[in-house]
Design a protein around this motif. Structure first.
Motif, PDB file in Angstrom:
ATOM      1  N   SER A 202       0.827  -1.215   0.000  1.00 20.81           N
ATOM      2  CA  SER A 202       0.000   0.000   0.000  1.00 20.81           C
ATOM      3  C   SER A 202       0.858   1.260   0.000  1.00 20.81           C
ATOM      4  O   SER A 202       0.486   2.277  -0.598  1.00 20.81           O
ATOM      5  CB  SER A 202      -0.952  -0.006   1.197  1.00 20.81           C
ATOM      6  OG  SER A 202      -0.244  -0.150   2.409  1.00 20.81           O
ATOM      7  N   LYS A 205       1.827   1.922  -3.513  1.00 22.60           N
ATOM      8  CA  LYS A 205       0.686   2.474  -4.255  1.00 22.60           C
ATOM      9  C   LYS A 205       0.504   3.957  -3.946  1.00 22.60           C
ATOM     10  O   LYS A 205       0.202   4.758  -4.846  1.00 22.60           O
ATOM     11  CB  LYS A 205      -0.580   1.696  -3.900  1.00 22.60           C
ATOM     12  CG  LYS A 205      -0.656   0.303  -4.500  1.00 22.60           C
ATOM     13  CD  LYS A 205      -1.892  -0.445  -4.036  1.00 22.60           C
ATOM     14  CE  LYS A 205      -3.163   0.208  -4.521  1.00 22.60           C
ATOM     15  NZ  LYS A 205      -4.370  -0.556  -4.120  1.00 22.60           N
ATOM     16  N   GLU A 206       0.686   4.317  -2.674  1.00 26.87           N
ATOM     17  CA  GLU A 206       0.557   5.725  -2.302  1.00 26.87           C
ATOM     18  C   GLU A 206       1.656   6.567  -2.945  1.00 26.87           C
ATOM     19  O   GLU A 206       1.422   7.705  -3.359  1.00 26.87           O
ATOM     20  CB  GLU A 206       0.606   5.885  -0.781  1.00 26.87           C
ATOM     21  CG  GLU A 206      -0.576   5.278  -0.036  1.00 26.87           C
ATOM     22  CD  GLU A 206      -1.900   5.862  -0.500  1.00 26.87           C
ATOM     23  OE1 GLU A 206      -2.053   7.095  -0.449  1.00 26.87           O
ATOM     24  OE2 GLU A 206      -2.771   5.085  -0.926  1.00 26.87           O
ATOM     25  N   ASP A 208       3.063   5.930  -5.825  1.00 24.18           N
ATOM     26  CA  ASP A 208       2.679   6.089  -7.234  1.00 24.18           C
ATOM     27  C   ASP A 208       1.650   7.206  -7.388  1.00 24.18           C
ATOM     28  O   ASP A 208       1.726   8.017  -8.314  1.00 24.18           O
ATOM     29  CB  ASP A 208       2.116   4.770  -7.780  1.00 24.18           C
ATOM     30  CG  ASP A 208       3.193   3.716  -7.996  1.00 24.18           C
ATOM     31  OD1 ASP A 208       4.360   4.112  -8.197  1.00 24.18           O
ATOM     32  OD2 ASP A 208       2.870   2.515  -7.957  1.00 24.18           O
TER      33      ASP A 208
END
Length: 563
Positions: A202, A205-206, A208
């Protein structure tokens, strides 16, 4: 002429507007005075009067509080059906006020009060209300705050749904800081969803998501604030960077990696050979109840003048235990973190998810290759790499670039550069774990980093650009200090350095002898340099020497001349 509209002059319009405003003001003041008269009696007229007043000015918190008082004293004693009717009307009234001013603190707070007293609330409708106001203004942080209140009452509303909502708002406008801030509350363990925590997947993802915004507009601050939060300093654990004990002074010093409050240390227990001893807490620095450096002054008979001493400090509120051992013949002892700079400045992400941190650095390098002169990119690269001594040259180069890109803040960047230079010198293998630090002629403007190394006994800071000695507070062990050829005007930071035996202050900006009174407890001072300061130009030299001898009766040499 006939048939032609008569246009009023600007003076006439202004006068009419003044009279109109004066009339409104008189009505407002009359209604206000009547409300205050009726306040104690909780008369029903209060609701009508405050309604009129709040329609005119809904930001007046006092009138909302008077309505609350009326509800508590009158409405809550009424039958349930009447209560429901009243609170439904209050709901509608707050909506009317919010439409007039969607960013009124008092209205949102009063609506929360009403909802908490209303039975059978449809909290999903409240969520829709929030959606509606955020559609009108996605930066309305009052509404974002109220949304967090609403979430507490909707267990079925998952974290994933709220994250998707912020995704939508960020996609609409990635400059919307309120959306980014709300996202931190969703992903923080102490936020809207207890136990929420970022893992490696996660976190990536953050990264990105935020870099998508940064590559689009690297000068937009909203995404940078979120990026800094993502690095983890928000939940940094309190750790001890340095701790020490001084036998003769009966002191224990503790330097933390972040500010610690007096309340957190009041439960501290000090034991010498397993026997509790009394102590007094003393913060070092400019704050009364918060500091990252605390001194514990223990009872004077606690440390034996000879023999070994086994000292333990337990801080239950922080989950910290410190052990210090002084062997026979030692005057002091200290524990030094293996890497104090890393423990204080390293991003949490670098330790928790090293692979993700490497990915993060690669993205940052790509960004700086495209935006080599963007101040936000340069500044965050400095923050990312400053804890790594292997990249210190690159960090210093970035700070030089920042001084050119943002000249208005060049002094801040020079101070930051000075901090990093000091850190590198102190942690160099040739000086690490020693007590004598040479830092002359390095163009330093700031010495704040020294707070990490309070056991230094000899320090040479001559021929720099220092205007303040802030950062040298609490250096109880300091014996020799050279700050010749600087621009220092005040010595109050040295008030803790009562073990000083030599102090060189030549060619500074000390204009008055009162600055030396900060050193009145330095009873061991035997050598002092003061030449080249304005104090000699403004006062009689003999009077200056006489006053210095009064302050320091053990002084043997002044300006390299025997007394």
């Amino acid at each position: 002429m006939h048939g032609r509209l008569k246009v009023k002059s600007s003076a006439q319009k202004a006068e009419e507007k003044r009279r109109d405003n004066q009339e409104k003001l008189l009505k407002y003041q009359a209604a206000r005075d009547e409300v205050f008269k009726l306040r104690e009696s909780a008369d029903e007229k209060i609701i009508i009067l405050t309604t009129n007043l709040l329609m005119f000015n809904c930001e007046c918190n006092t009138f909302w509080n008077i309505r609350k008082e009326y509800i508590i004293s009158k409405v809550l004693d009424q039958p349930e059906a009447e209560q429901i009717t009243f609170f439904r009307n209050e709901q509608q009234f707050t909506v009317t006020c919010l439409k007039k001013n969607p960013k009124a603190y008092a209205v949102w707070l009063y609506r929360e009060f009403v909802m908490n007293h209303l039975s059978n609330v449809d909290w999903n409708e409240e969520l829709k209300l929030c959606d509606g106001f955020l559609k009108l203004d996605e930066r309305n942080f009052h509404c974002w705050d109220y949304r967090r209140v609403v979430l507490k009452h909707i267990p079925s509303r998952t974290k994933e749904l709220e994250i998707a909502f912020t995704d939508l708002k960020i996609a609409e406008n990635f400059s919307n800081f309120s959306s980014w801030h709300y996202r931190t509350k969703l992903l923080s363990p102490t936020g809207c969803f207890s136990g929420a925590e970022l893992d490696a997947v996660s976190t990536r993802k953050e990264l990105d998501l935020v870099f998508n915004a940064l590559f689009t507009d690297p000068s937009d601050q909203s995404a940078w604030f979120y990026y800094r939060w993502l690095h983890g300093s928000h939940d940094q654990r309190t750790n001890v960077v340095t701790s020490y004990a001084l036998r003769a002074d009966c002191l224990i010093g503790i330097v933390f990696n972040k500010l610690v409050s007096r309340a957190q240390l009041e439960t501290a227990i000090v034991e010498v050979f397993s026997c509790k001893v009394r102590h007094v807490l003393k913060p070092v620095g400019g704050y009364k109840d918060h500091s990252d450096y605390w001194i514990l002054a223990v009872v004077s008979t606690s440390f034996s003048p000879v023999g070994s001493s086994h000292i333990e400090v337990k801080i239950p509120d922080l989950g910290i235990d410190i052990t210090l051992k002084m062997e026979d013949g030692e005057k002091s002892c200290f524990n030094f973190s293996s890497d104090p700079i890393k423990s204080k400045f390293a991003p949490e992400i670098s330790e928790s998810f090293p692979e993700v941190f490497e990915y993060d650095k690669n993205l940052m390098n790509d960004l700086i290759s495209e935006e080599p002169e963007n101040k936000w990119v340069l500044l965050h690269l400095v923050q990312m790499l400053r804890h790594d001594s292997a990249t210190s040259n690159r960090v210093l180069s970035c700070l030089d670039s920042l001084s050119k890109v943002d000249p208005l803040r060049s002094m801040y960047f020079q101070d930051l550069k000075s901090e990093i230079i000091v850190e590198n010198v102190v942690l160099d293998e040739s000086t690490h774990n020693t007590k004598s630090i040479p830092l002359e002629g390095m163009s330093l403007t700031h010495v704040k980093s020294f707070s990490l190394f309070p056991m230094i006994t000899s320090l040479n800071l001559s021929n720099n650009n220092l205007k303040s000695l802030r950062g040298l507070e609490g250096f109880v062990a300091l014996k020799h200090l050279n700050i010749d050829k600087n621009q220092v005007t005040d010595l109050s930071a040295l008030s803790w350095s009562w073990n000083l035996s030599s102090l060189y202050l030549s060619d500074n900006q000390l204009a008055d002898l009162s600055t030396l009174e900060s050193l009145v407890d330095s009873h061991l001072l035997v050598s002092l340099r003061l030449s080249g300061n304005p104090v000699y130009e403004r006062q009689n030299i003999e009077d200056v020497k006489k006053r210095i001898q009064e302050l320091f009766p053990r002084l043997e040499a002044l300006d390299d001349q025997p007394i």
